[in-house]
Design a protein around this motif. Structure first.
Motif, PDB file in Angstrom:
ATOM      1  N   PHE A  75       0.662  -1.223  -0.219  1.00 34.37           N
ATOM      2  CA  PHE A  75      -0.289   0.284   0.030  1.00 34.37           C
ATOM      3  C   PHE A  75       0.840   1.400  -0.070  1.00 34.37           C
ATOM      4  O   PHE A  75       0.332   2.325   0.244  1.00 34.37           O
ATOM      5  CB  PHE A  75      -0.644   0.247   1.542  1.00 34.37           C
ATOM      6  CG  PHE A  75      -1.661  -1.057   1.287  1.00 34.37           C
ATOM      7  CD1 PHE A  75      -2.538  -1.361   0.594  1.00 34.37           C
ATOM      8  CD2 PHE A  75      -1.962  -2.294   2.370  1.00 34.37           C
ATOM      9  CE1 PHE A  75      -3.868  -2.314   0.373  1.00 34.37           C
ATOM     10  CE2 PHE A  75      -2.893  -3.168   1.913  1.00 34.37           C
ATOM     11  CZ  PHE A  75      -3.540  -2.974   1.524  1.00 34.37           C
ATOM     12  N   ARG A  78       1.370   4.403  -4.431  1.00 38.55           N
ATOM     13  CA  ARG A  78       0.649   5.266  -5.720  1.00 38.55           C
ATOM     14  C   ARG A  78      -0.383   4.086  -6.659  1.00 38.55           C
ATOM     15  O   ARG A  78      -1.564   4.264  -6.608  1.00 38.55           O
ATOM     16  CB  ARG A  78       0.736   6.776  -6.555  1.00 38.55           C
ATOM     17  CG  ARG A  78      -0.786   7.847  -6.532  1.00 38.55           C
ATOM     18  CD  ARG A  78      -0.849   8.828  -6.960  1.00 38.55           C
ATOM     19  NE  ARG A  78      -1.705   9.482  -7.659  1.00 38.55           N
ATOM     20  CZ  ARG A  78      -2.943   9.788  -7.230  1.00 38.55           C
ATOM     21  NH1 ARG A  78      -2.373   9.664  -5.845  1.00 38.55           N
ATOM     22  NH2 ARG A  78      -4.024  10.302  -7.677  1.00 38.55           N
ATOM     23  N   LEU A  81      -2.133   1.865  -4.819  1.00 39.47           N
ATOM     24  CA  LEU A  81      -3.083   1.679  -4.340  1.00 39.47           C
ATOM     25  C   LEU A  81      -4.009   1.546  -5.064  1.00 39.47           C
ATOM     26  O   LEU A  81      -5.175   1.494  -4.964  1.00 39.47           O
ATOM     27  CB  LEU A  81      -3.301   3.351  -3.696  1.00 39.47           C
ATOM     28  CG  LEU A  81      -2.079   2.946  -2.003  1.00 39.47           C
ATOM     29  CD1 LEU A  81      -1.718   3.949  -1.747  1.00 39.47           C
ATOM     30  CD2 LEU A  81      -2.861   2.395  -1.338  1.00 39.47           C
ATOM     31  N   ASP A  82      -4.044   2.373  -6.212  1.00 38.20           N
ATOM     32  CA  ASP A  82      -4.712   2.233  -7.912  1.00 38.20           C
ATOM     33  C   ASP A  82      -5.091   1.259  -7.674  1.00 38.20           C
ATOM     34  O   ASP A  82      -6.790   0.962  -7.981  1.00 38.20           O
ATOM     35  CB  ASP A  82      -4.697   3.349  -8.659  1.00 38.20           C
ATOM     36  CG  ASP A  82      -4.362   4.715  -8.051  1.00 38.20           C
ATOM     37  OD1 ASP A  82      -4.725   5.034  -7.402  1.00 38.20           O
ATOM     38  OD2 ASP A  82      -3.385   5.108  -9.227  1.00 38.20           O
ATOM     39  N   TRP A  84      -5.102  -1.736  -5.893  1.00 34.47           N
ATOM     40  CA  TRP A  84      -5.890  -2.258  -4.653  1.00 34.47           C
ATOM     41  C   TRP A  84      -7.776  -1.609  -4.624  1.00 34.47           C
ATOM     42  O   TRP A  84      -8.354  -2.725  -4.043  1.00 34.47           O
ATOM     43  CB  TRP A  84      -4.769  -2.090  -3.637  1.00 34.47           C
ATOM     44  CG  TRP A  84      -3.531  -3.518  -3.850  1.00 34.47           C
ATOM     45  CD1 TRP A  84      -2.397  -2.813  -3.377  1.00 34.47           C
ATOM     46  CD2 TRP A  84      -3.988  -4.871  -3.944  1.00 34.47           C
ATOM     47  NE1 TRP A  84      -1.941  -4.306  -3.433  1.00 34.47           N
ATOM     48  CE2 TRP A  84      -2.581  -4.854  -4.068  1.00 34.47           C
ATOM     49  CE3 TRP A  84      -4.643  -5.929  -3.847  1.00 34.47           C
ATOM     50  CZ2 TRP A  84      -2.348  -6.426  -3.974  1.00 34.47           C
ATOM     51  CZ3 TRP A  84      -4.816  -7.186  -3.482  1.00 34.47           C
ATOM     52  CH2 TRP A  84      -3.311  -7.767  -3.550  1.00 34.47           C
ATOM     53  N   PHE A  85      -7.381   0.147  -4.657  1.00 32.78           N
ATOM     54  CA  PHE A  85      -8.347   0.266  -3.773  1.00 32.78           C
ATOM     55  C   PHE A  85      -9.350   0.032  -5.260  1.00 32.78           C
ATOM     56  O   PHE A  85     -10.972   0.115  -4.718  1.00 32.78           O
ATOM     57  CB  PHE A  85      -8.410   1.202  -3.495  1.00 32.78           C
ATOM     58  CG  PHE A  85      -7.949   1.695  -2.036  1.00 32.78           C
ATOM     59  CD1 PHE A  85      -7.807   1.096  -1.130  1.00 32.78           C
ATOM     60  CD2 PHE A  85      -6.891   3.096  -1.354  1.00 32.78           C
ATOM     61  CE1 PHE A  85      -6.838   0.720   0.629  1.00 32.78           C
ATOM     62  CE2 PHE A  85      -6.217   2.820  -0.584  1.00 32.78           C
ATOM     63  CZ  PHE A  85      -6.085   2.086   0.986  1.00 32.78           C
ATOM     64  N   ARG A  91     -12.706  -1.106   1.809  1.00 35.77           N
ATOM     65  CA  ARG A  91     -11.116  -0.891   2.256  1.00 35.77           C
ATOM     66  C   ARG A  91     -10.524  -1.671   3.449  1.00 35.77           C
ATOM     67  O   ARG A  91      -9.569  -2.168   4.076  1.00 35.77           O
ATOM     68  CB  ARG A  91     -10.958   0.881   2.673  1.00 35.77           C
ATOM     69  CG  ARG A  91     -10.660   1.636   1.021  1.00 35.77           C
ATOM     70  CD  ARG A  91     -10.834   2.734   0.782  1.00 35.77           C
ATOM     71  NE  ARG A  91     -10.287   3.609  -0.477  1.00 35.77           N
ATOM     72  CZ  ARG A  91      -9.804   4.653   0.219  1.00 35.77           C
ATOM     73  NH1 ARG A  91      -9.961   5.451   0.961  1.00 35.77           N
ATOM     74  NH2 ARG A  91      -9.948   4.969  -1.843  1.00 35.77           N
TER      75      ARG A  91
END
Length: 134
Positions: A75, A78, A81-82, A84-85, A91
């Motif tokens: 995590f 960036r 994160l893009d 995974w999210f 979350r």
């Protein structure tokens, strides 16, 4: 099956090698501690639990610090994160899956450390309850 459980199972299968590595290191530490006690041959040393508590406690602390760092390292960027999210999972459920997987790894390593010591206590007729005083 729920998407959160499927993600947890996917993540667990993905990181099973880490669980094996941590359990292997834990077993080696426990084995070294157990052989140090069994080769000493002194019954009073077996009955005192001070002999190997330092090594087991040290590696338990190391496991408890390193596993969360490695577990949540994805995590940090960036780009990750893009990825995974953007998955269809909340979350909180994503974080819980990583947290539960890390807890399984830490507990697995600690159990692997205690088993050889417990076996030596059992073979030498020492009280098995003393293992939990470590």
């Amino acid at each position: 099956m729920n998407i959160s459980l499927r993600y947890f199972w996917y993540h667990f299968k993905e990181t099973i090698y880490r669980l094996c590595l941590i359990s292997g290191i834990g077993f080696i530490v426990g084995y070294i501690t157990a052989t140090a006690v069994s080769f000493s041959g002194r019954k009073e040393m077996i009955n005192t639990t001070y002999f190997g508590a330092g090594g087991i406690i040290f590696f338990s602390i190391i496991f408890s610090m390193i596993v969360p760092i490695v577990e949540f390292a994805r995590f940090r960027s960036r780009r990750n994160l893009d990825l995974w999210f953007s998955m269809p999972i909340k979350r909180t459920n994503l974080a819980f899956a990583h947290l539960a997987n890390g807890a399984i790894e830490v507990v697995g390593g600690m159990i692997a450390m205690i088993l050889p010591v417990w076996f030596v206590f059992w073979v030498n007729d020492a009280p098995l309850g003393d293992v939990f005083l470590l």
